[in-house]
Design a protein around this motif. Sequence first.
Motif, PDB file in Angstrom:
ATOM      1  N   UNK A 191       2.517 -73.386  70.990  1.00 15.89           N
ATOM      2  CA  UNK A 191       2.284 -72.707  69.906  1.00 15.89           C
ATOM      3  C   UNK A 191       3.391 -73.212  68.683  1.00 15.89           C
ATOM      4  N   UNK A 192       4.529 -72.714  69.187  1.00 12.51           N
ATOM      5  CA  UNK A 192       5.669 -72.751  68.218  1.00 12.51           C
ATOM      6  C   UNK A 192       5.956 -74.151  67.457  1.00 12.51           C
TER       7      UNK A 192
ATOM      8  N   UNK B  96       5.222 -78.378  63.542  1.00 13.20           N
ATOM      9  CA  UNK B  96       4.790 -79.665  63.121  1.00 13.20           C
ATOM     10  C   UNK B  96       3.787 -79.466  61.949  1.00 13.20           C
ATOM     11  N   UNK B  97       3.191 -78.586  62.017  1.00 16.02           N
ATOM     12  CA  UNK B  97       2.056 -78.242  60.770  1.00 16.02           C
ATOM     13  C   UNK B  97       3.086 -78.067  59.466  1.00 16.02           C
ATOM     14  N   UNK B  98       4.050 -76.945  59.804  1.00 11.81           N
ATOM     15  CA  UNK B  98       4.785 -76.782  58.688  1.00 11.81           C
ATOM     16  C   UNK B  98       5.763 -77.873  58.000  1.00 11.81           C
TER      17      UNK B  98
ATOM     18  N   UNK C  92       6.677 -82.045  53.702  1.00 10.74           N
ATOM     19  CA  UNK C  92       6.568 -83.466  53.446  1.00 10.74           C
ATOM     20  C   UNK C  92       5.738 -83.813  52.346  1.00 10.74           C
ATOM     21  N   UNK C  93       4.363 -83.142  52.744  1.00 11.02           N
ATOM     22  CA  UNK C  93       3.329 -83.643  51.556  1.00 11.02           C
ATOM     23  C   UNK C  93       3.599 -82.970  50.385  1.00 11.02           C
TER      24      UNK C  93
END
Length: 323
Positions: free
Chosen positions: A303-304, A309-311, A316-317
Amino acid sequence: MHAGRSFATAILPLVLALTPSAPAHAQSTVALDPAKLAEIRESNAKCFACHSADGLKSPPRQDMDFDKLKSLLHDPALYETSSHGRVECRTCHGVGSTTFPHGATLKAQVSPCSECHAAKVYRIETQFEASVHAKTQKDKFTCWSCHDGHVYNIAAKIGTPAKIVAQDNAMCLDCHNSDLQFSKFAPVGKRRPTIDTIHAWLPNTKSHWGSVRCVECHTPAGRSFSHEILDKSKAEKNCVSCHSRESSLRTRLYRHLVAAEEEKFGFVNSIFLSQSYVIGASRNPWIDWSVGAAAALLAVGMLTHALLRIGAALWRRRERRPP
Ligand code: HEC
Ligand code: HEC
Ligand code: HEC
Ligand code: HEC
Ligand code: HEC
Ligand code: HEC
Ligand code: HEC
C-alpha cells in the motif's frame, strides 16, 4: 498449507529469538558418590560372574546346576543403563543370593516393588487393580509381568519417542504376540487374538506400532498416564484424539519432549513444529500469529509503495506543467 509451513520454518528462528526463554531448571539426575557406585558395580559383578553369557563360560565354582543357569542370564550393559542400574542385585534378591548353591527358597525371597517405592506403588496399584489384567488374572499378573526390572527404563531417561515406544510396546507384545507366553496367563482354552488383525481398521497398522504406544489407546483419556488398561470396548478409536492440534500425545508419549522444549524455548507445542511427529498437530498459535503479522506487513508495504508511486507521478506531472 505447505507454503505456509515453509514460510513458518523460515520465520521460526526469528520468533524463537524474540520469545523470552523460561528459566533453565537444573537437571534432576541424582549424583552418586563414585566410590559408592564402584562398590555397587563390584558387588553386581559377583553375580554376573555366573549370570551372564561371559560368566557361564567360566563360572567361579563348579558345584551348581549350570543347565538351569543357561536360562538365567542377564546382560550387564543393559542392566547398568536401566532404571535399577545403580541398585545392588542383593538388595532385591536378599542374602540368600550370596550363598551357594542358592537354595530352593531364593525365588520367593525377592522384594516386591512396594518395599522401595511405597508412595508410587500406592498410587499405581489402585489403577493396576482396576485394569483388565488384574481383574481377569488375579494373583498371576503382577507389576513384574510387564516390567522386567533388570532392563526397564523410565521414559524421561530414554528421551526419544521411537525408543520409548519400542520399549513400552515390547512389554505388551512379548505376551500378546506369543502363544506360549499368552497361554501362561490366559484362561484355559482362550486363543490369542492376532494383534494386527484386531487393529486392521487402523491404517498403516504396523507403522503405528512403531510410533505410538498400546497404552495410548488402552488407558483412560485425559490423564498423563494410567496403569488402568481398560476393557476393549472402551479403547480409543478416534483418529483425531492424536491427529489434531490438541493431540492427547502431548500429555502422554510426548510429555517429556514438551517439557524439555518448554524449558528451552518457553512456549508449548514447539516440538510439533520442529519434528512434526503427528500429522495435523503442527498448527501453532505463534505460527498463525506470525503468518498473519507478515501478511499484514506485506499489505502495508504494498500500500505504501503504491501510494508513493501515485504521489511521485502526481509530483512529476505538476513539475512538467508549464508555469
Ligand atoms: C557361582 C555361580 C553363581 C553366582 C556367583 C550367583 N549365582 Fe545365582 N544362580 C546360579 C545357578 C547355577 C542358579 C540355578 C540353580 C539354582 O537355582 O541354584 C542360580 C539361580 C539364581 C536365581 C534363580 C532362583 C530360582 O529359583 O529361580 C536367582 C534369583 C539368582 N541366582 C540370583 C543371584 C544373585 C542376585 C547373585 C549375586 C548376588 C547370584 N545369583 C550369584 C549361580 C550363581
Ligand atoms: C529391583 C529389584 C531387582 C533387582 C535390583 C535385581 N533383580 Fe533379579 N529379579 C527381580 C524379580 C522381582 C525377579 C522375579 C521375576 C519373576 O518372578 O519372573 C527377579 C529374577 C531374577 C532371576 C531369575 C529369573 C530370570 O529371569 O533370570 C535372576 C537370575 C536374577 N533376577 C538375577 C539378578 C541379577 C544378577 C541382578 C543384578 C545384576 C538382579 N537380578 C537385580 C528383582 C530384581
Ligand atoms: C530394593 C529396592 C527396590 C525395589 C524392590 C524396586 N526398586 Fe525401583 N528403584 C529403586 C531405586 C533405589 C531406584 C533409583 C535408582 C537411581 O536413582 O539410580 C529405583 C528406580 C526405579 C524407577 C525409575 C525411577 C523412578 O524414580 O521412577 C522405576 C520406574 C522403578 N524403580 C520401578 C520399579 C518396579 C516396577 C519395581 C517392581 C517390579 C521396583 N522398581 C522395585 C529401588 C527398588
Ligand atoms: C500392563 C503392563 C504394566 C503393568 C502390569 C505395570 N506397569 Fe508400570 N508401566 C507400564 C508402562 C507401559 C509404563 C510407561 C508409562 C509412561 O512412560 O507413560 C509404566 C511406567 C511405570 C513407572 C514409571 C512412571 C514414570 O515416572 O515414568 C513406574 C514407577 C511403574 N510403571 C510402576 C509399576 C508398578 C508398581 C506396577 C504394579 C503395581 C506396575 N508398574 C505395573 C506398564 C505396566
Ligand atoms: C504377561 C502377559 C501379558 C502382558 C504383558 C500384557 N497382556 Fe494384555 N492380556 C493378557 C491376557 C492373557 C489377556 C486375556 C485375558 C482374558 O481374556 O481373560 C489380555 C487381555 C488384554 C486386553 C483385552 C481386554 C478385553 O476387553 O478383552 C487388552 C486391551 C490388553 N490385554 C492390553 C494390553 C496392553 C496394552 C498391554 C501392555 C501395556 C498388555 N495387555 C500386556 C496378557 C498380557
Ligand atoms: C489407535 C488406538 C489403538 C492402539 C495404538 C492399540 N489399540 Fe488395541 N484396540 C483398540 C481398539 C479400538 C480395540 C477394540 C477393537 C474392536 O473391538 O473392534 C482394541 C482391541 C485390543 C485387544 C482386544 C482383542 C480382543 O478382541 O480380545 C487387545 C488385546 C489389544 N487391543 C491390544 C493392543 C496392543 C498389545 C497394542 C499395542 C501393540 C494395541 N492394542 C494398540 C485401539 C488401539
Ligand atoms: C494414539 C494416537 C493415534 C491414533 C488414535 C491414530 N494415530 Fe495415526 N499416527 C499416530 C502417530 C504418532 C503417527 C506417526 C506420525 C509421524 O511419524 O509423523 C501416525 C501416523 C499415521 C499415518 C501415516 C502413516 C505413515 O506410515 O506415514 C496415517 C495415514 C494415520 N496415522 C492415520 C490414522 C487414522 C486414519 C487413524 C484413525 C483410524 C489414526 N491414524 C489413529 C498416532 C495415532
